[in-house]
Write a protein that holds these residues in place. Structure first.
Motif, mmCIF file in Angstrom:
data_model
loop_
_atom_site.group_PDB
_atom_site.id
_atom_site.type_symbol
_atom_site.label_atom_id
_atom_site.label_comp_id
_atom_site.label_asym_id
_atom_site.label_seq_id
_atom_site.Cartn_x
_atom_site.Cartn_y
_atom_site.Cartn_z
ATOM 1 N N GLY A 259 0.820 -1.211 0.000
ATOM 2 C CA GLY A 259 0.000 0.000 0.000
ATOM 3 C C GLY A 259 0.851 1.257 0.000
ATOM 4 O O GLY A 259 0.545 2.235 -0.693
ATOM 5 N N ASN A 274 -5.449 -1.934 -0.355
ATOM 6 C CA ASN A 274 -4.483 -2.794 0.326
ATOM 7 C C ASN A 274 -4.374 -2.464 1.810
ATOM 8 O O ASN A 274 -4.195 -3.364 2.639
ATOM 9 C CB ASN A 274 -3.118 -2.687 -0.362
ATOM 10 C CG ASN A 274 -3.044 -3.561 -1.588
ATOM 11 O OD1 ASN A 274 -2.744 -4.742 -1.505
ATOM 12 N ND2 ASN A 274 -3.336 -2.970 -2.750
ATOM 13 N N TYR A 275 -4.479 -1.191 2.156
ATOM 14 C CA TYR A 275 -4.493 -0.841 3.576
ATOM 15 C C TYR A 275 -5.689 -1.500 4.273
ATOM 16 O O TYR A 275 -5.583 -1.979 5.401
ATOM 17 C CB TYR A 275 -4.575 0.676 3.755
ATOM 18 C CG TYR A 275 -3.312 1.430 3.422
ATOM 19 C CD1 TYR A 275 -2.059 0.947 3.805
ATOM 20 C CD2 TYR A 275 -3.358 2.656 2.743
ATOM 21 C CE1 TYR A 275 -0.900 1.649 3.497
ATOM 22 C CE2 TYR A 275 -2.205 3.357 2.443
ATOM 23 C CZ TYR A 275 -0.981 2.849 2.819
ATOM 24 O OH TYR A 275 0.156 3.548 2.533
#
Length: 665
Positions: A259, A274-275
Motif C-alpha cells: 500500500g 491494500n491498507y
C-alpha cells in the motif's frame, strides 16, 4: 609376507584375517569384514590397526556408536595418535553433534598443528553452530593454503552473509561467479548481499537469476521488489508484488508495504484497498490507520482521514504520536472544525512548543474562531523570528477584523488602536481607513476622521457607502457648535475581512500544492538518478511539511544508494522521531544498524517493530538471525518459531525448520 605397520607386526593368522576383511570391505560386504576383524581381535586384542579398520567400516555403515567405541579403543591403545580425532569428529559431524565434533577437531589442531586441512573441518562445524565469526577466521586460515577450494569459499561467503558483512560476501561471491559462472548457484544470497551494499542494479540482476532458477522463492522476490523500488523501477516492483500475492495470497503482512508503494506512486485508491486488507487482518496495527488516513487526507476525504487518525491514536494509547496529532489537527482545520483543530494543535505544542508552523496554524485557527487578540499575539511573535509576508498579511487581516469587532461594540478607543496598527503594518484594505475614520468621528477627532474618510474613498471609490457617509459627516459638522450629532451607524462592512479568511484557506491550499509538486519533482529526479538534486527537492518539501516520515525515509534511502550509511541512519532516525510508531522506519533502521555491524541496536529496532506490530513476520526472522549471531539459541529458536507461524513460503519454512532443528541439538 607379514603385514607390518610402525611399532608392531601381525601374526600370519591375524594378517590373513585382516586381508580377508579388507577384501570384503572392498566388495561392500561389511558383515563379512566385521566378522573377520572380530576373529582377528580375538587373536590380537590390542591391535590398533584392527580397531582402526573396524571403526572405519562401522562408520561407513552408519553404525556411529559402534564406530566411536572402536575409536575409543584405538585412543586407549595409542593416545598419541591425534589423527584418530579426525575420524571421531567426522562421525559427530555426520550425527549433527557439532559441539562434540568441534572438540574432536580441536584435539587434532592441538596434537597435529601441521595438518592445515583441519581448519576446514573446524570452520564447517562452526558454520553449523552459527558461530560465523569463528568460522570466517578458520575458513580464511584454510584458504591461505588451499586458495582454490571452491566449497570453502562458498561457505565463507555464506558466513559473511549471516554475519552481516555483506561487502566481504559480495567480494567472495564475485570471485566465485567470475571463476565458474555456469556452476554458480547461490544467486539469492549474492543478490541479497549486493542489495545490502546498495548495488541495486546488480542485485536485481542476480535476484532475477535466483527467481529464474526458483520461481517460488518468495524471499528473493521480496528482495527484488525492494531493489526495483530503490532503482525507482516502481512498475517492476509492483509486478513482483503481484506475483508474490498470486503465489502467496495470504501474505497480508506485506499489504502495508505494498500500500505504501502504491501511495507513493499516486495510486491512492489501490493503496486504500491494500491498507483495508491489512487492517482486516491486523486491526490493532495503528500504522495502517495512520497511513490510510494520510491518503484520505490527500484525497480531501477529511471525514475518512479523521476517523482513521483517531483510530490510530486510540490504538497507541499512552504512546503519544505528535506527528499523528498534527495531521489530525490539520484535517480538522481543513474541515473548519476549529475547536477540535485547536485542541490538537495545543496537544502538539506541548511537545513542539517552538515549532513555527504549528504556532502559525494555531494562530490561523484562533483567527477563524474570531479570537483576534490571541491570534494577533502569535502572528506578532512569529514576525519577530523572521519576516514572512503570509504571516504579516494574516496579522493585518486579524487587526482589521478586531477593529471592526471593537467598532461594533462601541469600544472606539480599542478600535482606533487596532485600525492604526493595521495601517502601520501596511494594509491595503480600505475598510481599515474607513473604520478608523468612524472611530475618530465617534471620539470627536473630526479632522482625523475627515482625513481617513478621504483616504478610504480614494482607495475604493466604487464603495458608495464611504462617500455617502462622508457627505453626511461633512453636513453634520457644519451645524451649530452647540449641536453635535453623533452617528450611531454601526454597519461596519466586513467583506474584506471575510476575503482575508478566504485568502487564508487559499494559502493553505497553495502550500499543500507546492509540497506535492516538490515531492513529485524529487521523485522524478530520484528516478533519473539525480540523487543530490532529489535530496534538495525533498528537503524543500519538508520545510512545508516537516512531519512527512515517508519523505524522510526517501532521503534515507537515497543516502543508502550513495553508500552513506551514516546519513541514511540519521534520516531513518528522523522518520521515527516524527512518527515513533512508524514500524517500517524502525525496521529499515534495524537493517542499517545490522549493515553497520551494530547487532545490539539492530535488535532493539526489531523488537520495537514487533511491539508496534506483533504480526510483522520479517522482524522475527531478523531477530532470529541476530540472536543466532549472539549465540543465544533459545531466543533464536523462539523467534524462528514465531516467524514460521506468520510466514507461508514453503521453501523458507523448510530452511527455518532446519535452522531450528540444528539449534535444538
Amino acid at each position: 609376507m607379514l603385514t607390518t605397520i610402525p611399532g608392531y607386526t601381525m601374526t600370519p593368522e591375524v594378517n590373513s584375517l585382516y586381508q580377508q576383511a579388507c577384501s570384503a570391505e572392498y566388495r561392500g560386504d561389511y558383515t563379512s569384514a566385521i566378522q573377520k576383524l572380530t576373529e582377528a581381535l580375538k587373536l590380537s586384542g590390542n591391535d590398533v590397526m584392527l580397531y582402526t579398520k573396524l571403526a572405519g567400516i562401522y562408520s561407513d555403515m552408519g553404525e556411529y556408536e559402534k564406530a566411536l567405541d572402536a575409536y575409543a579403543k584405538v585412543l586407549e591403545l595409542k593416545p598419541s595418535d591425534g589423527y584418530i580425532y579426525l575420524s571421531i569428529g567426522s562421525i559427530y559431524e555426520n550425527q549433527g553433534k557439532y559441539n562434540q565434533a568441534l572438540e574432536a577437531y580441536k584435539k587434532v589442531l592441538e596434537m597435529c598443528p601441521e595438518y592445515l586441512y583441519n581448519y576446514l573441518n573446524i570452520a564447517n562445524v562452526q558454520y553449523q553452530l552459527r558461530d560465523y565469526k569463528s568460522a570466517i577466521e578458520n575458513y580464511n586460515k584454510f584458504l591461505a593454503t588451499y586458495s582454490q577450494h571452491s566449497e570453502a569459499r562458498e561457505n565463507l561467503a555464506a558466513s559473511y552473509v549471516n554475519s552481516g558483512n555483506y561487502t566481504a560476501a559480495v567480494n567472495e561471491y564475485e570471485s566465485l561467479y567470475s571463476k565458474n559462472p555456469t556452476g554458480f548457484k547461490d544467486f539469492a544470497n549474492y543478490g541479497l548481499s549486493l542489495y545490502q551494499v546498495k548495488d541495486f542494479q546488480k542485485a536485481s540482476e542476480f535476484l532475477e537469476k535466483a527467481i529464474e532458477s526458483d520461481p517460488d522463492n518468495i524471499s528473493a522476490r521480496v528482495s527484488l521488489a525492494m531493489s526495483y523500488q530503490e532503482l525507482g523501477k516502481d512498475d517492476q516492483a509492483l509486478s513482483q508484488y503481484d506475483v508474490i500475492f498470486r503465489q502467496q495470497p495470504g501474505l497480508n503482512f506485506l499489504r502495508l508495504d505494498y500500500g505504501n508503494l502504491l501511495a507513493g506512486m499516486g495510486q491512492d485508491e489501490a493503496a486504500i484497498e491494500n491498507y483495508k486488507i491489512f487492517i482486516a487482518n491486523y486491526p490493532q496495527d495503528s500504522r495502517a490507520y495512520q497511513n490510510i488516513g494520510i491518503v484520505y487526507k490527500r484525497l480531501n476525504k477529511l471525514d475518512d482521514a479523521i476517523t482513521n487518525y483517531e483510530k490510530a491514536i486510540a490504538l497507541q494509547k499512552d504512546k503519544k504520536d505528535v506527528e499523528l496529532e498534527e495531521d489530525l489537527a490539520e484535517c480538522y482545520h481543513l474541515k473548519k472544525d476549529y475547536p477540535n483543530a485547536l485542541k490538537y494543535y495545543d496537544e502538539v505544542l506541548l511537545v513542539k512548543k517552538d515549532d513555527y508552523n504549528i504556532r502559525y496554524n494555531k494562530a490561523l485557527v484562533l483567527h477563524a474562531m474570531k479570537n483576534y487578540s490571541d491570534s494577533i499575539a502569535i502572528y506578532e511573535s512569529l514576525l519577530k523570528e523572521k519576516e514572512d509576508s503570509d504571516v504579516k498579511n494574516n496579522l493585518i487581516a486579524a487587526l482589521v477584523a478586531q477593529g471592526d469587532e471593537y467598532l461594533t461594540a462601541h469600544n472606539y478607543s480599542l478600535a482606533t488602536t487596532a485600525f492604526e496598527s493595521a495601517i502601520e503594518n501596511g494594509t491595503k484594505d480600505s475598510y481599515a481607513y474607513y473604520g478608523l475614520a468612524k472611530s475618530y468621528r465617534e471620539c470627536g477627532l473630526n479632522d482625523k476622521a475627515s482625513e481617513y474618510y478621504e483616504k478610504a474613498i480614494s482607495m475604493a471609490p466604487e464603495k458608495t457607502q464611504y462617500s455617502e457617509e462622508f457627505a453626511e459627516f461633512i453636513s453634520s459638522t457644519n451645524r451649530s457648535a452647540e449641536t453635535k450629532i453623533a452617528s450611531e451607524n454601526n454597519s461596519g462592512e466586513i467583506k474584506e475581512v471575510v476575503l482575508s479568511m478566504e485568502s487564508e484557506n487559499s494559502l493553505e491550499a497553495e502550500q499543500e500544492k507546492n509540497n506535492k509538486e516538490l515531492i513529485k519533482i524529487g521523485d522524478d529526479n530520484y528516478k533519473s538518478k539525480n540523487y543530490d538534486v532529489s535530496i534538495k527537492n525533498y528537503q524543500e518539501a519538508l520545510k512545508i511539511n516537516p512531519s512527512d516520515e515517508v519523505t524522510l525515509l526517501k532521503i534515507g534511502n537515497i543516502y543508502k544508494l550513495k553508500n552513506d550509511n551514516k546519513n541514511a541512519i540519521n534520516f531513518y532516525k528522523k522518520a521515527i522521531v516524527v512518527n515513533p510508531n512508524y514500524a517500517d522506519g524502525w525496521f529499515n533502521l534495524g537493517l542499517a544498524y545490522a549493515n553497520d555491524k551494530n547487532n545490539g541496536k539492530a535488535k532493539e529496532c526489531f523488537h520495537r517493530v514487533i511491539t508496534l506490530n506483533p504480526n510483522y513476520a520479517y522482524a522475527y526472522y531478523a531477530l532470529g538471525i541476530a540472536y543466532e549471531q549472539d549465540g543465544n539459541k533459545k531466543e533464536a529458536i523462539n523467534n524462528y518459531k514465531i516467524f514460521l507461524v506468520q510466514n507461508k513460503d514453503a521453501a523458507l519454512v523448510k530452511t527455518i525448520q532446519e535452522k531450528i532443528k540444528n539449534l535444538e541439538k
